[in-house]
Design an enzyme around this catalytic site. Structure first.
Site, PDB file in Angstrom:
ATOM      1  N   GLY A  51      37.072  38.469  31.641  1.00  0.00           N
ATOM      2  CA  GLY A  51      37.000  37.286  30.796  1.00  0.00           C
ATOM      3  C   GLY A  51      37.538  37.612  29.413  1.00  0.00           C
ATOM      4  N   CYS A  52      37.003  36.991  28.396  1.00  0.00           N
ATOM      5  CA  CYS A  52      37.435  37.254  27.021  1.00  0.00           C
ATOM      6  C   CYS A  52      37.367  38.750  26.724  1.00  0.00           C
ATOM      7  CB  CYS A  52      36.555  36.486  26.040  1.00  0.00           C
ATOM      8  SG  CYS A  52      36.841  36.917  24.310  1.00  0.00           S
ATOM      9  N   PHE A  53      38.483  39.309  26.245  1.00  0.00           N
ATOM     10  CA  PHE A  53      38.526  40.771  26.113  1.00  0.00           C
ATOM     11  C   PHE A  53      37.731  41.339  24.946  1.00  0.00           C
ATOM     12  CE2 PHE A  53      43.271  40.236  24.573  1.00  0.00           C
ATOM     13  CZ  PHE A  53      42.858  39.593  23.417  1.00  0.00           C
ATOM     14  N   THR A  56      34.342  42.404  26.482  1.00  0.00           N
ATOM     15  CA  THR A  56      34.625  43.420  27.493  1.00  0.00           C
ATOM     16  C   THR A  56      34.881  44.772  26.834  1.00  0.00           C
ATOM     17  OG1 THR A  56      35.674  41.718  28.858  1.00  0.00           O
ATOM     18  CG2 THR A  56      36.092  44.017  29.453  1.00  0.00           C
TER      19      THR A  56
END
Length: 291
Positions: A51-53, A56
């Site tokens: 998903g959104c880095f 992450t």
């Protein structure tokens, strides 16, 4: 074809590329190690998308044994893409995190455990409120051993989440494609002053554990992070957790002076979008503030 497109575009449908790779500061904001190779011979590489880095990357850089992390774009068609191009849904790229790690201190199986803990891998082209092909779940392997471990972990995690009523995993597991570094202001974004805490991940809360590792690979790839680490950090060091009211709770007290954002399911937190000037952002009008 827009940012919320549910189909990866073909090469012919993708935007034309850019001649120059992204220029980034080759020093990790937290570890102080280089984020670009060549890396020391002892260091190995891994790439993941959950998903959104932003979130992450933070999850991985906090793991002991990680040399450095970097955010970028991979598995698409457009050469040297920009953030705006990727967000258009017309490059085929995924938002991913490159992890450089010391296998003497952390195993690839530990990284996989973090990967599955950070998000819900059953959501197809998106994660939480972030929808689009650039937010898909992905593991990008560098060798046959990483491939075998990734596939084994997927099979094991599928059995565990199916027992809890979740649907089929949609994670793509493919050879590591070219990694295109994202803009400098995205690198280690959540650690930098003035960053807006944001994450739309919806982890399942179901642990992968370590009982899935193939016996013929266990000696070489046994986990190196002790169980008490995972017990203390719950499902991950910074993945948002689902509480009993079905709200997403983000607690970045360690880095943001006890700032806490709680976004009810269905609400959306505004996310900074590049203005073209490093470090300067605007708020995308498509997102409604819930802060």
């Amino acid at each position: 074809m827009g940012a919320k497109e549910s189909r990866i575009p073909t090469k012919e449908e993708s935007l034309p590329g850019n001649a120059t790779p992204m220029s980034v500061t080759n020093k990790h904001y937290i570890t102080k190690n280089p984020i670009q190779g060549p890396f020391p011979t002892k260091v190995k590489q891994a790439v993941f998308g959950t998903g959104c880095f932003w979130g992450t990357e933070k999850g991985f850089w906090r793991l002991p044994g990680v040399y450095s992390t970097a955010v970028g774009y991979a598995a698409g068609h457009t050469e040297n893409p920009t953030y705006e191009q990727v967000c258009s849904g017309r490059t085929g790229h995924n938002e991913v995190v490159h992890v450089a790690y010391d296998p003497a201190k952390i195993a690839y199986t530990d990284l996989l455990r973090m990967f599955w803990a950070q998000h819900n891998p059953t959501q197809g082209m998106g994660q939480g409120n972030d929808r689009g092909t650039q937010y898909r779940s992905g593991i990008y392997y560098y060798d046959d051993e990483q491939k075998a471990l990734a596939l084994s972990s997927k099979e094991a995690f599928q059995a565990k989440i199916s027992a809890k009523g979740l649907s089929a995993i949609t994670t793509e597991i493919i050879p590591a494609p070219e990694f295109h570094y994202a803009e400098d202001y995205h690198q280690q974004y959540l650690a930098k002053p003035g960053a807006r805490p944001y994450c739309s991940a919806q982890p399942t809360g179901i642990p992968l554990g370590a009982d899935w590792i193939p016996k013929d690979m266990l000696k070489k790839h046994a986990p190196k992070i002790p169980e008490h680490f995972w017990a203390e950090k719950a499902q991950s060091p910074d993945a948002p957790s689902m509480d009993q009211t079905n709200s997403l709770s983000f607690d970045y007290a360690e880095d943001f002076d006890a700032l806490k954002i709680v976004t009810p399911r269905g609400g959306r937190v505004r996310r900074p979008i590049s203005t073209g000037t490093p470090g300067l952002h605007r708020l995308d009008s498509r997102w409604q503030a819930n802060i």
